[in-house]
Enzyme design. Structure first.
Site, PDB file in Angstrom:
ATOM      1  N   THR A   1     -16.758  49.977  36.604  1.00  0.00           N
ATOM      2  CA  THR A   1     -16.553  48.587  36.115  1.00  0.00           C
ATOM      3  C   THR A   1     -15.427  48.551  35.083  1.00  0.00           C
ATOM      4  O   THR A   1     -15.291  49.456  34.284  1.00  0.00           O
ATOM      5  CB  THR A   1     -17.842  48.067  35.446  1.00  0.00           C
ATOM      6  OG1 THR A   1     -18.910  48.173  36.358  1.00  0.00           O
ATOM      7  CG2 THR A   1     -17.704  46.614  35.005  1.00  0.00           C
ATOM      8  N   ARG A  29     -25.844  44.415  47.608  1.00  0.00           N
ATOM      9  CA  ARG A  29     -26.333  44.433  46.217  1.00  0.00           C
ATOM     10  C   ARG A  29     -25.336  43.731  45.302  1.00  0.00           C
ATOM     11  O   ARG A  29     -24.138  43.962  45.365  1.00  0.00           O
ATOM     12  CB  ARG A  29     -26.548  45.876  45.753  1.00  0.00           C
ATOM     13  CG  ARG A  29     -27.049  45.991  44.300  1.00  0.00           C
ATOM     14  CD  ARG A  29     -26.001  46.510  43.385  1.00  0.00           C
ATOM     15  NE  ARG A  29     -26.509  46.770  42.033  1.00  0.00           N
ATOM     16  CZ  ARG A  29     -25.722  46.929  40.978  1.00  0.00           C
ATOM     17  NH1 ARG A  29     -24.420  46.853  41.131  1.00  0.00           N
ATOM     18  NH2 ARG A  29     -26.214  47.145  39.782  1.00  0.00           N
ATOM     19  N   ILE A  30     -25.831  42.855  44.439  1.00  0.00           N
ATOM     20  CA  ILE A  30     -24.983  42.169  43.473  1.00  0.00           C
ATOM     21  C   ILE A  30     -25.381  42.664  42.083  1.00  0.00           C
ATOM     22  O   ILE A  30     -26.566  42.718  41.744  1.00  0.00           O
ATOM     23  CB  ILE A  30     -25.150  40.636  43.601  1.00  0.00           C
ATOM     24  CG1 ILE A  30     -24.411  40.178  44.869  1.00  0.00           C
ATOM     25  CG2 ILE A  30     -24.610  39.925  42.373  1.00  0.00           C
ATOM     26  CD1 ILE A  30     -24.560  38.719  45.186  1.00  0.00           C
ATOM     27  N   GLY A  31     -24.411  43.040  41.268  1.00  0.00           N
ATOM     28  CA  GLY A  31     -24.717  43.565  39.923  1.00  0.00           C
ATOM     29  C   GLY A  31     -24.499  42.506  38.863  1.00  0.00           C
ATOM     30  O   GLY A  31     -24.495  41.306  39.136  1.00  0.00           O
ATOM     31  N   THR A  51     -20.640  46.464  30.711  1.00  0.00           N
ATOM     32  CA  THR A  51     -20.596  47.498  31.746  1.00  0.00           C
ATOM     33  C   THR A  51     -21.818  48.373  31.573  1.00  0.00           C
ATOM     34  O   THR A  51     -22.334  48.512  30.465  1.00  0.00           O
ATOM     35  CB  THR A  51     -19.329  48.348  31.630  1.00  0.00           C
ATOM     36  OG1 THR A  51     -19.422  49.438  32.553  1.00  0.00           O
ATOM     37  CG2 THR A  51     -19.125  48.912  30.240  1.00  0.00           C
ATOM     38  N   GLU A  53     -25.727  49.688  33.373  1.00  0.00           N
ATOM     39  CA  GLU A  53     -26.740  49.462  34.391  1.00  0.00           C
ATOM     40  C   GLU A  53     -26.940  47.963  34.610  1.00  0.00           C
ATOM     41  O   GLU A  53     -27.529  47.273  33.769  1.00  0.00           O
ATOM     42  CB  GLU A  53     -28.057  50.113  33.956  1.00  0.00           C
ATOM     43  CG  GLU A  53     -27.962  51.611  34.025  1.00  0.00           C
ATOM     44  CD  GLU A  53     -29.106  52.279  33.318  1.00  0.00           C
ATOM     45  OE1 GLU A  53     -28.949  53.455  33.010  1.00  0.00           O
ATOM     46  OE2 GLU A  53     -30.139  51.620  33.072  1.00  0.00           O
ATOM     47  N   GLY A  54     -26.419  47.514  35.757  1.00  0.00           N
ATOM     48  CA  GLY A  54     -26.415  46.077  36.027  1.00  0.00           C
ATOM     49  C   GLY A  54     -27.774  45.430  35.902  1.00  0.00           C
ATOM     50  O   GLY A  54     -27.912  44.358  35.305  1.00  0.00           O
TER      51      GLY A  54
END
Lengths: 131, 195
Positions: A1, A29-31, A51, A53-54
């Site tokens: 990121t 997957r969307i973060g 930035t 762990e989403g």
């Protein structure tokens, strides 16, 4: 990121974040990065880019939280960043960068390192990785 | 009123054994991006233009996880996402699931400025990209040999590689039920409370 936050000479703040996500992630997957208020946020008070762990950043609405504690608890920028990193991530590991409309810059992270750089008009400039 | 200020990041969570020349490469890229932003700010560019300019630079360089050099999905492909927000009026734009757009952050800005929405994803975002005439490339452009190797490692470890967490003792107290084999960032997925 990757991310960038800026306050310009007019005191306007902006933030942008971009990512490929997690290695070996499920397709679809969307973060946190595209979620406004989680990975990215900017308002009249500050600009923030996160930035890490989403899933933890999303649950903590991390970027908006920096602006919220500045607005409602009256914290200064670095205080707000430290508060959010220390009290809003549960078990998650993350980092963030932020600027304020008064020309301050701040960052924080609770993992082992974060690639970051910051500079201000009065000549301050720093590039770092480790704690 | 203070002066201008800028910050950039290239990701959190770093391999503690990152070789020194990789660390140096990262610092040089961060410095180059800062200087790009600083010279724009000195030319009176707006905060919005500068954040887009700098993130484009970071997306184009393969060093960090975005644009070219993005992490790979379990299928070995790239799915990118980005967002941008203008604090002066709290307008925002975001995209997800991009597979061919060279600079996702610029498409996110076009969503903000040229669409009635604030977020477009997957096929809709790709279609919008073609309507707006942004640069598109094959998905292979974003895949680097290094990340192919990292994906192989992640699969062998049956984990979703993100960073170097040192799992703390007793983390299983947060997990509901038996340990699931699936790992997220080096921890059992059960650490994450079910959404």
């Amino acid at each position: 990121t990757v991310g960038c936050v800026v306050v310009d000479k007019e005191g306007r703040c902006a933030a942008a974040t971009s990512t490929g996500g997690l290695m070996n992630k499920m397709s679809g997957r969307i973060g946190d990065s595209p979620l406004i208020g989680a990975g990215t946020y900017a308002c009249g008070v500050c600009g923030v880019s996160c930035t890490g762990e989403g899933e933890a950043i999303i649950r903590g609405t991390l970027a908006r939280e920096v602006a919220a504690v500045m607005e409602y608890k009256g914290l200064q920028l670095q205080e707000a960043v430290d508060f959010v990193i220390n009290h809003r991530l549960d078990e998650g590991k993350a980092g963030l960068i932020a600027v304020s409309n008064t020309g301050e810059v701040a960052y924080g992270f609770n993992c082992n390192a974060m690639f970051r750089g910051c500079a201000t008009e009065d000549g301050f400039m720093e590039v770092g990785i480790w704690d | 009123m203070g002066g201008w200020a800028i910050a950039v990041h290239g990701g959190a969570g770093v391999d503690p054994n990152l070789p020194p020349q990789r660390q140096e490469q990262a610092k040089q890229l961060l410095t180059r991006c800062l200087n790009l932003g600083i010279s724009s700010l000195r030319s009176n560019a707006s905060a919005l233009d500068v954040v887009e300019l700098v993130v484009r630079e970071l997306e184009t360089d393969p060093l960090f996880n975005s644009g070219r050099g993005s992490a790979l999905t379990e299928k070995g492909t790239v799915e990118m996402e980005a967002s941008i927000m203008d604090g002066s009026n709290r307008r925002c734009g975001a995209v997800s699931g991009l597979t061919t757009v060279k600079n996702p952050v610029s498409l996110a800005r076009l969503v903000m400025e040229k669409s009635p929405h604030s977020y477009l994803a997957f096929n809709g975002a790709e279609e919008f990209a073609r309507q707006q005439g942004v640069d598109v490339v094959e998905n292979e452009y974003f895949v680097t040999p290094e990340n192919v190797g990292m994906l192989k490692l992640a699969k062998e470890a049956n984990t979703i590689l993100f960073d170097y967490r040192i799992p703390t003792v007793g983390y299983d107290s947060c997990g509901a039920g038996a340990e699931s084999p699936l790992q997220m960032n080096g921890l059992p997925i059960s650490v994450y409370a079910p959404e």
